[in-house]
Design an enzyme around this catalytic site. Structure first.
Site, PDB file in Angstrom:
ATOM      1  N   SER A   1     -15.745 -22.146  -2.285  1.00  0.00           N
ATOM      2  CA  SER A   1     -16.169 -23.059  -3.137  1.00  0.00           C
ATOM      3  C   SER A   1     -15.659 -24.053  -3.466  1.00  0.00           C
ATOM      4  O   SER A   1     -16.290 -25.217  -3.948  1.00  0.00           O
ATOM      5  CB  SER A   1     -16.257 -21.984  -4.549  1.00  0.00           C
ATOM      6  OG  SER A   1     -15.081 -21.758  -4.875  1.00  0.00           O
TER       7      SER A   1
ATOM      8  N   HIS B   1     -21.977 -19.093  -2.611  1.00  0.00           N
ATOM      9  CA  HIS B   1     -22.399 -20.463  -2.142  1.00  0.00           C
ATOM     10  C   HIS B   1     -23.313 -20.624  -1.164  1.00  0.00           C
ATOM     11  O   HIS B   1     -23.571 -21.716  -0.634  1.00  0.00           O
ATOM     12  CB  HIS B   1     -21.249 -21.309  -2.157  1.00  0.00           C
ATOM     13  CG  HIS B   1     -20.513 -21.795  -3.676  1.00  0.00           C
ATOM     14  ND1 HIS B   1     -20.878 -22.955  -4.401  1.00  0.00           N
ATOM     15  CD2 HIS B   1     -19.652 -21.202  -4.374  1.00  0.00           C
ATOM     16  CE1 HIS B   1     -20.232 -22.689  -5.512  1.00  0.00           C
ATOM     17  NE2 HIS B   1     -19.395 -21.776  -5.571  1.00  0.00           N
TER      18      HIS B   1
ATOM     19  N   LYS C   1     -26.114 -19.570  -9.481  1.00  0.00           N
ATOM     20  CA  LYS C   1     -25.850 -20.763  -8.497  1.00  0.00           C
ATOM     21  C   LYS C   1     -27.226 -21.327  -8.256  1.00  0.00           C
ATOM     22  O   LYS C   1     -28.129 -21.584  -9.030  1.00  0.00           O
ATOM     23  CB  LYS C   1     -24.972 -20.764  -7.531  1.00  0.00           C
ATOM     24  CG  LYS C   1     -23.492 -20.444  -8.123  1.00  0.00           C
ATOM     25  CD  LYS C   1     -22.376 -20.424  -7.281  1.00  0.00           C
ATOM     26  CE  LYS C   1     -21.155 -19.857  -7.750  1.00  0.00           C
ATOM     27  NZ  LYS C   1     -20.747 -20.046  -8.914  1.00  0.00           N
TER      28      LYS C   1
HETATM   29  N1  PMP Z   1     -17.786 -15.785  -6.233  1.00  0.00           N
HETATM   30  C1  PMP Z   1     -17.727 -17.137  -5.943  1.00  0.00           C
HETATM   31  C2  PMP Z   1     -17.302 -17.471  -4.573  1.00  0.00           C
HETATM   32  C3  PMP Z   1     -17.931 -17.938  -6.953  1.00  0.00           C
HETATM   33  O1  PMP Z   1     -17.953 -19.364  -6.653  1.00  0.00           O
HETATM   34  C4  PMP Z   1     -18.179 -17.567  -8.173  1.00  0.00           C
HETATM   35  C5  PMP Z   1     -18.663 -18.607  -9.228  1.00  0.00           C
HETATM   36  N2  PMP Z   1     -17.898 -19.500  -9.370  1.00  0.00           N
HETATM   37  C6  PMP Z   1     -18.471 -16.274  -8.446  1.00  0.00           C
HETATM   38  C7  PMP Z   1     -18.065 -15.176  -7.467  1.00  0.00           C
HETATM   39  C8  PMP Z   1     -18.709 -15.419  -9.720  1.00  0.00           C
HETATM   40  O2  PMP Z   1     -20.139 -15.850 -10.012  1.00  0.00           O
HETATM   41  P1  PMP Z   1     -20.821 -15.560 -11.483  1.00  0.00           P
HETATM   42  O3  PMP Z   1     -20.593 -17.206 -11.932  1.00  0.00           O
HETATM   43  O4  PMP Z   1     -21.969 -15.175 -11.382  1.00  0.00           O
HETATM   44  O5  PMP Z   1     -19.821 -14.749 -12.295  1.00  0.00           O
END
Ligand code: PMP
Length: 396
Positions: free
Chosen positions: A184, A212, A243
């Site tokens: 990310s 992502h 997302k």
């Molecule tokens: N995994 C990754 C790679 C993320 O970027 C994120 C969100 N930042 C999450 C999990 C968590 O997802 P959520 O916002 O739905 O809790």
């Protein structure tokens, strides 16, 4: 009366963060998500949301959520296994499974919860987890909730994974390799086909977090597993609804038996109330739209290509992203925060700084997130603002 002594450390920690340039102001959005949002009464160009395809404020996803609220109410009322499974949850799970070409899926209340719940349900005492160095915090925390031995392998290094597997994979124990699909902070992609090969060779289960990649990679945005044509090779594909899918919640997709077991073991499923019906309905609609039409995915990539190329032409370091995630790597934390502040105050461009510990020291950056709802002009507005301020601050 508050004992001031007891709280001195809070002030000290905040002051230290400010002194190091790591204190990030949190802005309040006064409008719906979109290419432009209202903050403090002014319209600013939104370059830091994960709303890749615009589904967070799309007429059809909103309509679906409103209709679901009319039909099912605003809350699921309970933990799913007790009394909170609505038919909309089941429909959504069936839709995810068919979109992902997997046997079954399980919906969680968030992506973070999907990782926290699934990892410790799969591996425990005497088992091994091979975890990518730059995995997301929710994976790291998920692995910490399991008593399994954790071995961290180097970022994108298939060789290091193989070395670790050879040295540590002894028979009789379960093993899991877990990786972000798209990283990310840098936008690079895990070498999933090679990881799967090693996993097969050493009898290791595979788990990919595609937060992502959802709506971004693969045919009609089906994600990283589809992108690499690994549908029957990856054991657990995890994703988020927050997302590209525009709503809230998370999921894992896998074999019917695995999903069945998770329903008996995963703690966020067993001990936390279910996803709200409106959120579930919005995701269901977003996936239905994606299945029929990939024009939003195409527009996202067009914008991303334009942004990356234009920033590179200006002399910015945009790293090695292979996805729309566009890190503008500045390095120095104070300078990064200063650029972000000036972008906001002088140019009405909202682009948050990302500093240590979210990224390693010396790699502070502004992470730009283009979306399908940005116009060509929006992208160039951001680029021009970066050009002008970057010169003024001697960054480029
Ligand atoms: N995994 C990754 C790679 C993320 O970027 C994120 C969100 N930042 C999450 C999990 C968590 O997802 P959520 O916002 O739905 O809790």
């Amino acid at each position: 009366m508050i004992n001031m002594q007891k709280y001195n450390w809070v002030d000290e920690e905040i002051s230290a963060l400010k002194a190091e340039g790591r204190y990030v102001p949190i802005r309040t959005i006064e409008s719906a998500q979109g290419a432009w949002v209202k903050i403090n009464g002014k319209q600013v160009l939104n370059m830091c949301s994960n709303n890749y395809l615009g589904f967070a404020n799309h007429p059809e996803t909103k309509k679906a959520a409103i209709e679901a609220i009319e039909e099912y109410g605003v809350g699921a009322g309970a933990v799913r296994s007790i009394a909170g499974t609505d038919e909309i949850h089941i429909k959504l799970e069936e839709k995810i499974a068919s979109f992902k070409h997997s046997e079954a899926a399980l919906v969680y209340q968030g992506g973070l919860l999907a990782n926290l719940g699934t990892v410790p349900a799969l591996v425990g005492k005497d088992d091994i987890i091979f975890s990518e160095e730059l995995n997301h915090a929710s994976i790291i925390d998920g692995t910490r909730l399991s008593p399994a031995k954790r071995i961290v392998y180097k970022h994108l290094s298939v060789d290091d994974l193989e070395k670790q597997a050879k040295e540590n994979r002894s028979s009789g124990k379960k093993a899991l390799v877990i990786t972000d699909g798209v990283f990310s902070m840098d936008g690079d992609i895990a070498p999933l086909p090679e990881i799967v090969d090693i996993a097969e060779k050493y009898d290791i289960m595979t788990y990919v977090d595609d937060a992502h990649g959802e709506g971004v990679l693969g045919d009609h945005g089906r994600g990283i597993v589809n992108y690499f044509h690994l549908e029957d090779k990856v054991d657990i594909e995890m994703g988020t609804f927050s997302k590209a899918l525009g709503s809230m919640g998370g999921f894992v997709a896998g074999s019917a038996e695995m999903i069945d077991l998770l329903k008996q073991k995963a703690r966020p499923f067993l001990f936390s109330s279910a996803l709200n019906p409106g959120d579930a309905a919005a995701v269901l609609k977003a996936i239905e739209i994606l299945e029929k039409d990939d024009s939003l995915v195409k527009k996202l990539w067009e914008n991303a290509d334009l942004l990356k190329k234009s920033l590179a032409d200006l002399g910015y370091n945009t790293g090695h992203s292979k996805t729309p995630i566009t890190p503008v790597i500045i390095g120095d934390e104070k300078k990064t925060v200063e650029l972000s502040t000036k972008l906001y105050e002088e140019k009405n461009v909202f682009a948050s700084p990302i500093v240590y510990p979210t990224v390693p020291k010396g790699t502070a950056r502004i992470r730009l997130m283009p979306s399908a709802v940005h116009t060509h002009e929006d992208i160039m507005t951001a680029v021009n603002a970066f050009g002008e301020l970057g010169k003024k601050l001697h960054i480029i």
